[in-house]
Write a protein that holds these residues in place. Sequence first.
Motif, PDB file in Angstrom:
ATOM      1  N   ARG A   1      24.611  16.826 -18.868  1.00 31.74           N
ATOM      2  CA  ARG A   1      25.997  17.101 -18.084  1.00 31.74           C
ATOM      3  C   ARG A   1      26.310  19.155 -18.329  1.00 31.74           C
ATOM      4  O   ARG A   1      26.103  18.907 -19.874  1.00 31.74           O
ATOM      5  N   ASN A   2      27.059  19.990 -17.471  1.00 31.50           N
ATOM      6  CA  ASN A   2      27.642  20.606 -17.954  1.00 31.50           C
ATOM      7  C   ASN A   2      29.129  20.545 -18.839  1.00 31.50           C
ATOM      8  O   ASN A   2      29.725  20.073 -18.570  1.00 31.50           O
ATOM      9  N   LYS A   3      29.145  21.280 -19.098  1.00 33.71           N
ATOM     10  CA  LYS A   3      30.698  21.489 -19.731  1.00 33.71           C
ATOM     11  C   LYS A   3      31.125  22.990 -19.588  1.00 33.71           C
ATOM     12  O   LYS A   3      30.684  23.591 -19.675  1.00 33.71           O
ATOM     13  N   ILE A   4      32.414  22.109 -19.644  1.00 37.15           N
ATOM     14  CA  ILE A   4      33.327  23.372 -18.746  1.00 37.15           C
ATOM     15  C   ILE A   4      34.726  23.622 -19.420  1.00 37.15           C
ATOM     16  O   ILE A   4      35.428  22.563 -19.427  1.00 37.15           O
ATOM     17  N   ASN A   5      34.737  24.843 -19.701  1.00 36.91           N
ATOM     18  CA  ASN A   5      37.049  24.823 -20.331  1.00 36.91           C
ATOM     19  C   ASN A   5      37.218  26.495 -19.672  1.00 36.91           C
ATOM     20  O   ASN A   5      36.842  27.353 -19.960  1.00 36.91           O
ATOM     21  N   PHE A   6      38.279  26.433 -19.505  1.00 36.51           N
ATOM     22  CA  PHE A   6      39.118  27.806 -19.931  1.00 36.51           C
ATOM     23  C   PHE A   6      40.667  28.736 -20.584  1.00 36.51           C
ATOM     24  O   PHE A   6      40.667  27.158 -21.863  1.00 36.51           O
ATOM     25  N   ARG A   7      39.997  29.875 -21.036  1.00 42.69           N
ATOM     26  CA  ARG A   7      40.986  30.140 -22.539  1.00 42.69           C
ATOM     27  C   ARG A   7      41.409  31.196 -21.394  1.00 42.69           C
ATOM     28  O   ARG A   7      40.970  31.888 -20.725  1.00 42.69           O
ATOM     29  N   HIS A   8      42.613  31.662 -21.376  1.00 40.48           N
ATOM     30  CA  HIS A   8      44.013  32.457 -20.634  1.00 40.48           C
ATOM     31  C   HIS A   8      44.805  32.676 -21.999  1.00 40.48           C
ATOM     32  O   HIS A   8      45.614  32.596 -22.494  1.00 40.48           O
ATOM     33  N   TYR A   9      45.443  33.793 -21.844  1.00 41.97           N
ATOM     34  CA  TYR A   9      46.479  34.942 -22.344  1.00 41.97           C
ATOM     35  C   TYR A   9      47.698  34.703 -21.816  1.00 41.97           C
ATOM     36  O   TYR A   9      47.657  35.602 -21.025  1.00 41.97           O
ATOM     37  N   PHE A  10      48.821  34.617 -22.306  1.00 44.65           N
ATOM     38  CA  PHE A  10      50.165  34.996 -21.767  1.00 44.65           C
ATOM     39  C   PHE A  10      50.722  34.808 -22.707  1.00 44.65           C
ATOM     40  O   PHE A  10      51.121  34.248 -23.648  1.00 44.65           O
TER      41      PHE A  10
END
Length: 351
Positions: A323-332
Amino acid sequence: MVRFILHVVCAVLLNCVMGGTMAAVVGVSPVAGAVGLNLVAALVGGCVPRGSLAAGVYTEIWTGELVKSLRHAMEGTWLDGLPDNSSIVNNDVIHLVDVGVDPDVLVNNTTYPIPLQALDDADISIELDKFQTKVTPVTDDELYAISYDKMQRVKESHSQAINDSKFAKAAHALCAQKNTAKTPVLTTSGEVDAATGRKKLCVADLLALKRSMDALKVPSDNRRLVLCSDHMNDLLETDQKFREQYNINRNDGTVARLYGFDIYEYGNNPVYSSTGEKKPLGSTASTGEFQCSFAFYAPRVFKATGSTKMYYSEAATDPEYQRNKINFRHYFICMFKKADAGVVIMSGKSS
């Protein structure tokens, strides 16, 4: 062999769609974008189907798509149109001296030299809030079967989760911790809700909000009022003029304009305790506690967006689950330049 050909076709189609989309955004022919992205994928990934995932272009594409989605989600909301200082963010840090803290103004001054005024509290480094999604697994089987649809849904899911957190954090930041001379926290005074004992928001409370903003010497334009669901429903029950505006005046995100406020609705405003203290971010309301509404002067608030990054690990590195694993990081971040241009109103409780 048939399975391999199917994989290649899926990869090429995905690259065509994403390459064409990217090209259209920057004003280039979609055909050129589709061809170009397939060439890049071929060079980086050797033309194998998973090249559309393994290539660095993949994370860049979906990071860009997420950024566009987050930007679009802010349109027509109470955060839309606020002063944007994203251009002065450096390494996801912003300096208040760059945001702009106002000095005193002398009118018809006749005394020289003009006094010096050091803005001692201005040069403060503020780290942008970091929003990280939990990891989503996507198996190779899912990806090969419905590659574009699956990844689009994953992106939308992560975008929505980040966006929800951004708005909740911004609302929490724009509400005072407690009542002070510079940060008033008012209490509703309307009829008592029989089920909860909550005092409803009434028109007199809106006028009290206006008077508080006036007392802070906040300019009469660009005032925004963000009502929680309870307070919005209170006004819809009691004020016909407000109800009429609610039904027809929603093209730009506002639900009404009354008493000098552009009025918005938001369902995740902070909760205040019965003693008038703002509870921590994400707190739920206990018995006798309710969400607040808040008003602010838009030019005295700023927002800033920092970096966005997609994290991805390939199924090839996970032989057990494939399985592929995905997540995101975002600054605001969204906050007051100076906390002297906002008023909160919490629901009172009948004794």
